[in-house]
Design an enzyme around this catalytic site. Structure first.
Site, PDB file in Angstrom:
ATOM      1  N   GLU A 159      16.508   0.476  -1.563  1.00 24.97           N
ATOM      2  CA  GLU A 159      15.118   0.431  -1.073  1.00 24.97           C
ATOM      3  C   GLU A 159      15.093   0.951   0.368  1.00 24.97           C
ATOM      4  OE1 GLU A 159      11.950  -0.954   1.285  1.00 24.97           O
ATOM      5  OE2 GLU A 159      13.955  -1.815   1.446  1.00 24.97           O
ATOM      6  N   HIS A 197       3.461  -2.829  -0.371  1.00 26.06           N
ATOM      7  CA  HIS A 197       4.618  -3.721  -0.222  1.00 26.06           C
ATOM      8  C   HIS A 197       4.468  -4.762   0.886  1.00 26.06           C
ATOM      9  CE1 HIS A 197       6.771  -0.544  -2.472  1.00 26.06           C
ATOM     10  NE2 HIS A 197       6.255   0.311  -1.612  1.00 26.06           N
ATOM     11  N   ASP A 215       1.206   0.875   4.406  1.00 25.62           N
ATOM     12  CA  ASP A 215       1.220  -0.509   3.891  1.00 25.62           C
ATOM     13  C   ASP A 215       1.476  -1.510   5.016  1.00 25.62           C
ATOM     14  OD1 ASP A 215       3.865   0.488   3.958  1.00 25.62           O
ATOM     15  OD2 ASP A 215       4.548  -1.010   2.529  1.00 25.62           O
ATOM     16  N   ASP A 216       2.242  -1.096   6.047  1.00 23.20           N
ATOM     17  CA  ASP A 216       2.360  -1.948   7.244  1.00 23.20           C
ATOM     18  C   ASP A 216       0.971  -2.186   7.833  1.00 23.20           C
ATOM     19  OD1 ASP A 216       5.566  -1.417   8.154  1.00 23.20           O
ATOM     20  OD2 ASP A 216       4.586   0.181   7.042  1.00 23.20           O
ATOM     21  N   ASN A 233      13.994   2.964  -4.173  1.00 24.80           N
ATOM     22  CA  ASN A 233      12.980   4.016  -4.019  1.00 24.80           C
ATOM     23  C   ASN A 233      13.472   5.155  -3.114  1.00 24.80           C
ATOM     24  OD1 ASN A 233      12.784   2.556  -1.633  1.00 24.80           O
ATOM     25  ND2 ASN A 233      10.585   2.148  -1.796  1.00 24.80           N
TER      26      ASN A 233
HETATM   27  C1  BDR Z   1       9.022  -0.141   2.396  1.00 25.60           C
HETATM   28  O1  BDR Z   1       9.330   1.153   2.927  1.00 25.60           O
HETATM   29  C2  BDR Z   1       8.273   1.634   3.715  1.00 25.60           C
HETATM   30  O2  BDR Z   1       7.992   2.941   3.391  1.00 25.60           O
HETATM   31  C3  BDR Z   1       7.100   0.723   3.458  1.00 25.60           C
HETATM   32  O3  BDR Z   1       6.316   0.598   4.622  1.00 25.60           O
HETATM   33  C4  BDR Z   1       7.728  -0.578   3.041  1.00 25.60           C
HETATM   34  O4  BDR Z   1       7.997  -1.388   4.155  1.00 25.60           O
HETATM   35  C5  BDR Z   1       8.980  -0.041   0.901  1.00 25.60           C
HETATM   36  O5  BDR Z   1      10.201   0.417   0.406  1.00 25.60           O
HETATM   37 CA    CA Z   2       7.057  -0.877   6.340  1.00 24.52          CA
END
Ligand code: BDR
Ligand code: CA
Length: 313
Positions: A164, A242, A14-15, A158
Site C-alpha cells: 500500500e 481512505h 482523500d486527506d 495499490n
Molecule cells: C493512501 O495513499 C494516498 O494516496 C492516500 O492519500 C491514502 O492515504 C492510500 O493508499
Molecule cells: Ca494520505
C-alpha cells in the site's frame, strides 16, 4: 467529551476529506495538522492543507510542514496513478493563510511532551514524520494514547501488488511506528476498499452545499474519475476515500471491523518491499501489536461523512 487529534497528512484528495471531517466533527478537537511528502511534494501538501482549512473557515488550525523525503531512502517516490486521483494542487482557491514556522517533527515532540497523554495521533500519509519524532525523542511514546494509521494492505496493494502507498513510500519509518509498543489501529485497503463513495453521494453533497460538502464532492469526483480509469473498484462510479475512514473510525469505531494481530513491515524484498505482513493465523511467535481493520460499513461511513460535512462550524 471530545477526543483531541493531530492529523499527519500528505494532502491529497482523500486527506482533504479527512481534514474536513476532523475539523468539523463535534466529537473531535483537531489541534493541528502536520504535512509530509507523499501524494505530492511536501510543499504542495502544505499548500493543499492550508487551502482546505481556508475554504471551510478553519484557518485558525495550525499547519506545520514536515519531512520532504523518506527517513532512509534517498528519493521521494510517487504512485503511478497519483496524478489522476490527486493532482499536485487541489481544485480549491489558493491558500491565504500561512504555515507555521516550526518544523512538524519539532512541533510533534513539543506538543506530546507537554500533553497529558490525551492526543490521538492520526497519520494518513507516509510515516516519516512520526518515526522521526519517535527516534528523536522516544519519551513522546508514553504520551501517545493511540496511533490510528491509514495504511497497509493484506489482500492486495495499490502501489505494487504487495504494498500500500503510505507504507511503500517509507517502509523503514512504518516499521518503526508499527513496532513502537503503543496501541495501534490500522485502517488498510482491506477496509477502505469496502467503503466507497459514489457519484450519487457526491450529488447529494453538492445539494447540501456547505463549503465542506462542496469541497468533498469536488475531491471525491476527481477520485472516482481516477479510480475508474486506473484501478477500478468492484463497482464503477465509486471510489475509496481512505483517510476519511480512519478519522471516522475514531469517532465511531464500529464503522470498521478489526482483528488484533501481529503486523510487521517488509523493508527489503524485491517483490514485497513495503508490504504489511499480517499474521492472521499465528504463524510467528510475535505478540499481536495492531488492531487491523478487515471490513468497513459503507452505509454508515457515507452517513457519517454526509452528516459531519453538512456542518459549517
Ligand atoms: C493512501 O495513499 C494516498 O494516496 C492516500 O492519500 C491514502 O492515504 C492510500 O493508499
Ligand atoms: Ca494520505
Amino acid at each position: 467529551m471530545t477526543t483531541k487529534v493531530i492529523l499527519d497528512v500528505d494532502t491529497g484528495t482523500d486527506d482533504a476529506v479527512a481534514l474536513m471531517v476532523a475539523a468539523l466533527s463535534p466529537d473531535l478537537e483537531l489541534i493541528g495538522a502536520t504535512t509530509v511528502n507523499g501524494n505530492t511534494s511536501v510543499e504542495n501538501c502544505t499548500e493543499n492543507t492550508l487551502r482546505v482549512f481556508d475554504y471551510i473557515g478553519k484557518s485558525h488550525i495550525p499547519v506545520f510542514e514536515g519531512m520532504s523525503v523518506p527517513m532512509v531512502r534517498a528519493h521521494a517516490q510517487q504512485a503511478i496513478s497519483a496524478k489522476g486521483i490527486h493532482g499536485d494542487l487541489l481544485d480549491l482557491p489558493p491558500a491565504r493563510s500561512k504555515k507555521q514556522a516550526r518544523h512538524a517533527v519539532d512541533w510533534l515532540i513539543e506538543t506530546y511532551l507537554a500533553s497529558n497523554g490525551d492526543i490521538t495521533l492520526v497519520p494518513v500519509g507516509p510515516l516519516t514524520n512520526i518515526a522521526m519524532a519517535i527516534r528523536m525523542e522516544p519519551r513522546i511514546l508514553e504520551r501517545i494514547p493511540e496511533i490510528v494509521i491509514m495504511g497497509g494492505a493484506h489482500e492486495h496493494g495499490n502501489s505494487t501488488p504487495s504494498a500500500e502507498f503510505n507504507i511503500w513510500v517509507d517502509p523503514e519509518a512504518a516499521q518503526i511506528v508499527v513496532n513502537c509498543g503503543r496501541p495501534i489501529r490500522m485502517i488498510p485497503l482491506d477496509a477502505t476498499h469496502r467503503a466507497l463513495v459514489s457519484r450519487e453521494d457526491c450529488t447529494r453533497l453538492r445539494e447540501i452545499g456547505t463549503p465542506a460538502a462542496l469541497a468533498t464532492a469536488i475531491c471525491t469526483e476527481r477520485r472516482i474519475g481516477g479510480y475508474d480509469t486506473s484501478q477500478p473498484m468492484h463497482r464503477l462510479g465509486a471510489a475509496p476515500v481512505h483517510d476519511a475512514l480512519a478519522v471516522c473510525a475514531i469517532i465511531d469505531p464500529s464503522v470498521v471491523t478489526t482483528k488484533f494481530i501481529a503486523v510487521d513491515v517488509e523493508t527489503s524484498g524485491p517483490l514485497t518491499d513495503g508490504r504489511t505482513v499480517c499474521d492472521f493465523r499465528h504463524r510467528s511467535l510475535r505478540s499481536a501489536n495492531v488492531h487491523f481493520a478487515v471490513d468497513a460499513d459503507e452505509p454508515k461511513f457515507v452517513r457519517m461523512l454526509t452528516e459531519i460535512l453538512s456542518r459549517t462550524a
